[in-house]
Design an enzyme around this catalytic site. Structure first.
Site, PDB file in Angstrom:
ATOM      1  N   GLU A   7       0.813  -1.216   0.000  1.00  0.00           N
ATOM      2  CA  GLU A   7       0.000   0.000   0.000  1.00  0.00           C
ATOM      3  C   GLU A   7       0.850   1.271   0.000  1.00  0.00           C
ATOM      4  O   GLU A   7       0.372   2.353   0.342  1.00  0.00           O
ATOM      5  CB  GLU A   7      -0.944  -0.003   1.205  1.00  0.00           C
ATOM      6  CG  GLU A   7      -1.930  -1.154   1.202  1.00  0.00           C
ATOM      7  CD  GLU A   7      -2.887  -1.105   2.373  1.00  0.00           C
ATOM      8  OE1 GLU A   7      -3.767  -0.229   2.388  1.00  0.00           O
ATOM      9  OE2 GLU A   7      -2.760  -1.945   3.281  1.00  0.00           O
ATOM     10  N   SER A 133      -6.272  -3.080   1.720  1.00  0.00           N
ATOM     11  CA  SER A 133      -6.599  -2.638   0.360  1.00  0.00           C
ATOM     12  C   SER A 133      -7.057  -3.767  -0.556  1.00  0.00           C
ATOM     13  O   SER A 133      -6.867  -3.715  -1.765  1.00  0.00           O
ATOM     14  CB  SER A 133      -5.405  -1.907  -0.286  1.00  0.00           C
ATOM     15  OG  SER A 133      -5.270  -0.626   0.253  1.00  0.00           O
ATOM     16  N   TYR A 199      -9.120   2.011  -6.304  1.00  0.00           N
ATOM     17  CA  TYR A 199      -8.183   3.073  -6.645  1.00  0.00           C
ATOM     18  C   TYR A 199      -8.228   3.517  -8.104  1.00  0.00           C
ATOM     19  O   TYR A 199      -7.378   4.295  -8.531  1.00  0.00           O
ATOM     20  CB  TYR A 199      -6.767   2.644  -6.249  1.00  0.00           C
ATOM     21  CG  TYR A 199      -6.665   2.374  -4.769  1.00  0.00           C
ATOM     22  CD1 TYR A 199      -6.878   3.390  -3.839  1.00  0.00           C
ATOM     23  CD2 TYR A 199      -6.392   1.093  -4.280  1.00  0.00           C
ATOM     24  CE1 TYR A 199      -6.810   3.147  -2.477  1.00  0.00           C
ATOM     25  CE2 TYR A 199      -6.319   0.847  -2.919  1.00  0.00           C
ATOM     26  CZ  TYR A 199      -6.533   1.879  -2.027  1.00  0.00           C
ATOM     27  OH  TYR A 199      -6.474   1.640  -0.672  1.00  0.00           O
ATOM     28  N   ARG A 238     -12.362   3.101  10.562  1.00  0.00           N
ATOM     29  CA  ARG A 238     -13.422   2.947   9.560  1.00  0.00           C
ATOM     30  C   ARG A 238     -13.779   1.474   9.490  1.00  0.00           C
ATOM     31  O   ARG A 238     -12.924   0.623   9.221  1.00  0.00           O
ATOM     32  CB  ARG A 238     -12.956   3.428   8.179  1.00  0.00           C
ATOM     33  CG  ARG A 238     -14.123   3.739   7.231  1.00  0.00           C
ATOM     34  CD  ARG A 238     -13.718   3.785   5.780  1.00  0.00           C
ATOM     35  NE  ARG A 238     -13.474   2.449   5.258  1.00  0.00           N
ATOM     36  CZ  ARG A 238     -12.360   2.082   4.637  1.00  0.00           C
ATOM     37  NH1 ARG A 238     -11.355   2.923   4.481  1.00  0.00           N
ATOM     38  NH2 ARG A 238     -12.219   0.838   4.192  1.00  0.00           N
ATOM     39  N   ASP A 240     -16.025  -1.681   7.928  1.00  0.00           N
ATOM     40  CA  ASP A 240     -16.704  -2.119   6.706  1.00  0.00           C
ATOM     41  C   ASP A 240     -17.693  -3.224   7.041  1.00  0.00           C
ATOM     42  O   ASP A 240     -17.378  -4.133   7.819  1.00  0.00           O
ATOM     43  CB  ASP A 240     -15.685  -2.622   5.694  1.00  0.00           C
ATOM     44  CG  ASP A 240     -14.681  -1.547   5.293  1.00  0.00           C
ATOM     45  OD1 ASP A 240     -15.045  -0.351   5.356  1.00  0.00           O
ATOM     46  OD2 ASP A 240     -13.544  -1.898   4.918  1.00  0.00           O
ATOM     47  N   GLU A 253     -14.370  -5.856   8.701  1.00  0.00           N
ATOM     48  CA  GLU A 253     -13.093  -5.497   9.310  1.00  0.00           C
ATOM     49  C   GLU A 253     -13.113  -4.049   9.759  1.00  0.00           C
ATOM     50  O   GLU A 253     -14.010  -3.272   9.398  1.00  0.00           O
ATOM     51  CB  GLU A 253     -11.938  -5.712   8.331  1.00  0.00           C
ATOM     52  CG  GLU A 253     -11.993  -4.824   7.103  1.00  0.00           C
ATOM     53  CD  GLU A 253     -10.783  -5.040   6.192  1.00  0.00           C
ATOM     54  OE1 GLU A 253      -9.637  -4.793   6.654  1.00  0.00           O
ATOM     55  OE2 GLU A 253     -10.976  -5.451   5.036  1.00  0.00           O
ATOM     56  N   ASN A 255     -10.516  -0.668   9.907  1.00  0.00           N
ATOM     57  CA  ASN A 255      -9.264  -0.062   9.453  1.00  0.00           C
ATOM     58  C   ASN A 255      -8.868   1.038  10.438  1.00  0.00           C
ATOM     59  O   ASN A 255      -9.646   1.958  10.682  1.00  0.00           O
ATOM     60  CB  ASN A 255      -9.456   0.570   8.067  1.00  0.00           C
ATOM     61  CG  ASN A 255      -9.946  -0.428   7.044  1.00  0.00           C
ATOM     62  OD1 ASN A 255      -9.156  -1.111   6.423  1.00  0.00           O
ATOM     63  ND2 ASN A 255     -11.261  -0.522   6.866  1.00  0.00           N
ATOM     64  N   GLY A 259      -7.579   5.513   4.423  1.00  0.00           N
ATOM     65  CA  GLY A 259      -7.066   6.483   3.462  1.00  0.00           C
ATOM     66  C   GLY A 259      -7.369   7.913   3.870  1.00  0.00           C
ATOM     67  O   GLY A 259      -8.447   8.212   4.386  1.00  0.00           O
TER      68      GLY A 259
END
Length: 297
Positions: A7, A133, A199, A238, A240, A253, A255, A259
């Site tokens: 990443e 990612s 991305y 964050r 998900d 998961e 994070n 980002g």
């Protein structure tokens, strides 16, 4: 920022964006491309703003290094970072905390023996336990596809998580401090939310706020706060989720260093809440400084 993980490029973009945002407030900022486990930092540093994604940045290694050196930094501490980055360990915490998770099996990358997953329905999601990612993740629809997917995931980590795929919608919820930010729905235009769709500009539609009933919105925000607390996260995260057709909420998961460009999901959610990107970055700095003052007191 930077580092040597898969990443790296995303991390460099996050770091540069955050640095520029903080400079708009007159902050003195130095951009440090981390090259090893013991990065050289400038003398007189007040705070380390962490934008280092993936292995070496989100797995607790850098956090542990900074804690030992007595350097204040943004985001979660070493223990929470390490736990959140390990999907197998984090799922155990979620399950014990009463959160819904997909049925799964854990496979060793050394043997690639997936007989323990025989009771799982197809399609299945194959993912390395410690990676970000969507790198090394595959969705397979038959046994014929398992071996190749496991081999690829196994190149990223020694533990591989095999999960039953949860049909439905994908939602993500950012946390800032103790506040759950507006819910975002993630809709890839083709396939699923893999690295390319994450991305590649225009490959995925992000609906902010998510077009969901208020009752579901409140529940998924509360689940994000719960996950944040269960892992011991701080400042930001964050989470998900997959939402099945019956509106049951399954956590995927958390994070701990999401980002941090202006088009990333956490900043998108903050913007919907009226928090500009520079103010989001400044808020993270202020959270860390307050924590440092508390320790010194």
């Amino acid at each position: 920022m930077g580092g040597s993980s898969a990443e790296r490029d995303v991390s460099l973009r996050s770091g540069r964006a955050a640095a520029q945002a903080l400079k708009t407030f007159g902050c003195s900022v130095e951009e440090i491309d981390v090259r090893d486990a013991d990065p050289k930092l400038p003398a007189g540093i007040n705070i380390a703003f962490l934008a280092l994604h993936g292995t070496g940045g989100e797995d607790g290694a850098l956090q542990e290094n900074l804690e030992k050196r007595g350097i204040i930094f943004t985001g979660s501490g070493a223990k929470a970072s390490r736990l959140a980055f390990d999907k197998v360990a984090a799922k155990k915490v979620f399950r014990e905390g009463g959160m819904k998770v997909a049925r799964d099996a854990v496979i060793s990358s050394r043997s690639l023996d997936f007989s323990s997953a025989s009771a799982l329905a197809y399609p299945r999601v194959i993912k390395p336990s410690k990676q970000g990612s969507s790198i090394g993740i595959h969705i397979v629809s038959s046994e014929n596809e398992m071996e190749a997917a496991l081999k690829d995931a196994g190149e990223q980590d020694d533990e591989i998580l095999v999960e039953e795929f949860i049909p439905g919608r994908e939602l993500t919820v950012g946390i800032l401090g103790t506040q759950a930010l507006p819910v975002i729905e993630v809709r890839p235009k083709n396939g699923w939310y893999d690295y390319q769709n994450k991305y590649t500009k225009g490959a995925t539609e992000y609906l902010v706020p998510a077009p969901i009933p208020d009752e579901l919105r409140a529940r998924v925000q509360e689940e994000a706060l719960k996950a944040h607390r269960l892992l011991g996260c701080r400042d930001m995260s964050r989470s998900d989720f997959r939402i099945d057709p019956a509106n049951e909420i399954y956590i995927l998961e958390v994070n701990t260093i999401p980002g941090m460009t202006e088009t990333s999901l956490l900043p998108k959610a903050a913007a919907e809440a009226g928090i500009t990107f520079p103010h989001l970055c400044l808020a993270l700095v202020e959270h860390a400084l307050q924590r440092g003052k508390a320790v010194m007191a």
